[in-house]
Design an enzyme around this catalytic site. Structure first.
Site, mmCIF file in Angstrom:
data_model
loop_
_atom_site.group_PDB
_atom_site.id
_atom_site.type_symbol
_atom_site.label_atom_id
_atom_site.label_comp_id
_atom_site.label_asym_id
_atom_site.label_seq_id
_atom_site.Cartn_x
_atom_site.Cartn_y
_atom_site.Cartn_z
ATOM 1 N N TRP A 1 0.747 -1.316 0.020
ATOM 2 C CA TRP A 1 -0.004 -0.050 0.018
ATOM 3 C C TRP A 1 0.942 1.319 -0.047
ATOM 4 O O TRP A 1 0.323 2.165 -0.503
ATOM 5 C CB TRP A 1 -0.944 -0.023 1.020
ATOM 6 C CG TRP A 1 -2.016 -1.187 0.998
ATOM 7 C CD1 TRP A 1 -1.919 -2.183 1.872
ATOM 8 C CD2 TRP A 1 -2.875 -1.338 -0.046
ATOM 9 N NE1 TRP A 1 -2.879 -3.004 1.436
ATOM 10 C CE2 TRP A 1 -3.575 -2.398 0.557
ATOM 11 C CE3 TRP A 1 -3.479 -0.586 -0.980
ATOM 12 C CZ2 TRP A 1 -4.691 -3.108 -0.519
ATOM 13 C CZ3 TRP A 1 -4.370 -1.140 -1.754
ATOM 14 C CH2 TRP A 1 -5.011 -2.388 -1.709
ATOM 15 N N LYS B 1 -12.451 -1.501 7.847
ATOM 16 C CA LYS B 1 -11.736 -2.524 8.755
ATOM 17 C C LYS B 1 -12.206 -2.278 10.417
ATOM 18 O O LYS B 1 -12.719 -3.029 10.854
ATOM 19 C CB LYS B 1 -10.191 -2.514 8.693
ATOM 20 C CG LYS B 1 -9.653 -2.800 7.365
ATOM 21 C CD LYS B 1 -8.456 -2.365 6.896
ATOM 22 C CE LYS B 1 -8.100 -2.351 5.482
ATOM 23 N NZ LYS B 1 -8.260 -3.433 4.754
ATOM 24 N N ASP C 1 -1.342 6.814 6.316
ATOM 25 C CA ASP C 1 -2.504 5.929 5.803
ATOM 26 C C ASP C 1 -2.630 5.038 7.104
ATOM 27 O O ASP C 1 -1.771 3.910 7.022
ATOM 28 C CB ASP C 1 -1.949 5.481 4.523
ATOM 29 C CG ASP C 1 -3.039 3.953 4.208
ATOM 30 O OD1 ASP C 1 -4.035 3.943 4.954
ATOM 31 O OD2 ASP C 1 -2.669 3.397 3.163
HETATM 32 N N1 PMP Z 1 -4.053 1.069 2.651
HETATM 33 C C1 PMP Z 1 -4.215 0.068 3.430
HETATM 34 C C2 PMP Z 1 -3.035 -0.004 4.494
HETATM 35 C C3 PMP Z 1 -4.953 -0.894 3.084
HETATM 36 O O1 PMP Z 1 -5.029 -2.136 3.956
HETATM 37 C C4 PMP Z 1 -5.952 -0.649 2.051
HETATM 38 C C5 PMP Z 1 -7.073 -1.777 1.858
HETATM 39 N N2 PMP Z 1 -7.021 -3.003 2.073
HETATM 40 C C6 PMP Z 1 -5.719 0.578 1.279
HETATM 41 C C7 PMP Z 1 -4.869 1.462 1.611
HETATM 42 C C8 PMP Z 1 -6.739 0.677 0.166
HETATM 43 O O2 PMP Z 1 -8.057 0.805 0.496
HETATM 44 P P1 PMP Z 1 -9.392 1.319 -0.280
HETATM 45 O O3 PMP Z 1 -9.581 -0.149 -0.724
HETATM 46 O O4 PMP Z 1 -10.276 1.851 0.595
HETATM 47 O O5 PMP Z 1 -8.968 2.058 -1.241
#
Ligand code: PMP
Length: 362
Positions: free
Chosen positions: A103, A197, A173
């Site tokens: 991510w 989450k 994030d």
């Molecule tokens: N950052 C992290 C740490 C994540 O775990 C996730 C999704 N699992 C995301 C970003 C992406 O999130 P989204 O699907 O809401 O765009």
């Protein structure tokens, strides 16, 4: 099947049962509104109170100082990978990114489209099995901001403490560990998290940002991508995800009723310890992906001696009523996600299954 099973999924993930029950009770008619939350106008007094209540409760839960704005946006955490640099990083400046997983890499990819990016540290060559030490970070005192991922959902690593960015704005994030323990918001300039989450269902993203950052957004930004638009309209510039925000409100109220972030943090640490103790005492049968010191209290990723045993483990787990345990394809193995709402008895049940599996197959 109408019975609830233990949902170890990484997100969307398990939600608190009392919240689901309240939402179910109120789904047909929201008390006082004469209609369902799914039907009411986002401009109605009822929804305005829900939205304002959610903001006030988050402010209380995380002691968010008055000079921070709390916004509910669309587009997931992934849109924040773009909105952060579009608003905070001018084309002639550079931002520092700490890369601790997939991510973080996606965030870097989007920032590079906007301006300069310097990698402050990366643990990719070590399979993202750990969080770098403060002494390993190459930080530029002139950077537009420092970006990091508080918890790495895929690799099961988590920062024990946020990096020290000095006077440079710290951007996080926090999608997979938001409000899982106490947080000092004053250390952050901007924090974002997809709700699905710890905060609610999919469809809404929480953004908490310090007001002074709003002055940085270029006037040329598309309206919807400018934080100022959403700050000025209190997240009501366009139709927001009404139901998701309603759920976030209920979940934050639940967190407050549970004793707030101190109590939630203690419980999460206790749940994670049960699981890590089982891994550590398995004589090497179960091998955690994360190095000690970097272990996540939210996502516990581990391997078994062979892929065949992992397949067998997952098949047996399914029969026990455990769902969502398959590790992310980039790590393989098993991943148990044990977010705020995941019950301790589910962790204990998994450990019981793991011990029996190791005893018979080890
Ligand atoms: N950052 C992290 C740490 C994540 O775990 C996730 C999704 N699992 C995301 C970003 C992406 O999130 P989204 O699907 O809401 O765009």
């Amino acid at each position: 099947m109408t019975e609830r099973i233990f949902n170890f999924g990484a997100g969307p993930a398990v939600l608190p049962e009392p919240v689901l029950e309240e939402a179910q009770r109120n789904l047909f008619v929201l008390p006082g509104a004469g209609m369902s939350i799914l039907e009411i106008s986002h401009r109605s007094k009822t929804f305005e109170e829900i939205l304002e209540g959610a903001v006030a409760d988050i402010r209380r839960l995380a002691s968010v100082p008055p000079n921070y704005r709390i916004l509910f946006l669309g587009g997931g955490a992934s849109l924040q990978f773009s909105m952060v640099p579009m608003n905070l990083l001018a084309a002639d400046r550079s931002a520092d990114y700490v890369v601790t997983g997939a991510w973080s890499k996606k965030a870097v990819k989007e920032a590079k489209k906007v301006g300069g990016v310097s990698i402050a540290a990366t643990t990719e060559s070590e399979g993202f099995a750990r969080i770098p030490e403060q002494s390993e970070l190459t930080l530029d005192p002139g950077a537009a901001y420092v970006h990091f991922t508080t918890n790495n959902t895929i690799y099961g690593t988590e920062w024990a403490k946020e990096p020290d960015a000095g006077t440079v704005p710290l951007v996080a994030d926090a999608s997979s560990d938001v409000f899982s323990r106490p947080i000092d918001m004053g250390k952050y300039a901007l924090l974002y998290a997809g709700a699905q989450k710890n905060l609610g269902p999919a469809g809404v993203t929480l953004v908490i940002l310090r007001e002074d950052l709003l002055a940085r957004s270029p006037k040329t930004l598309p309206t919807m991508l400018d934080y100022n638009t959403h700050a000025e309209s209190n997240s009501l510039y366009n139709t927001p995800p009404v139901f998701a925000i309603y759920m976030v409100r209920l979940i934050v109220q639940w967190m407050l009723a549970e004793g707030g972030l101190e109590a939630i943090g203690r419980r999460n640490a206790e749940k994670a310890k049960i699981l890590y103790d089982a891994l550590d005492s398995s004589g090497g049968f179960y091998r955690p992906h994360a190095k000690p010191g970097s272990r996540s209290n939210m996502n516990v990723a581990f391997r078994l001696p062979t892929e065949d045993l992992e397949k067998e483990f997952l098949a047996g787990a399914g029969k026990e009523g455990f769902s969502g345990l398959k590790g992310h394809r980039s790590v393989g193995g098993i991943r148990a996600s044990i977010y705020n709402a995941f019950p301790k008895k589910g962790v204990e049940a998994l450990v019981g299954y793991m011990k029996e599996f190791a005893r018979t197959k080890g």
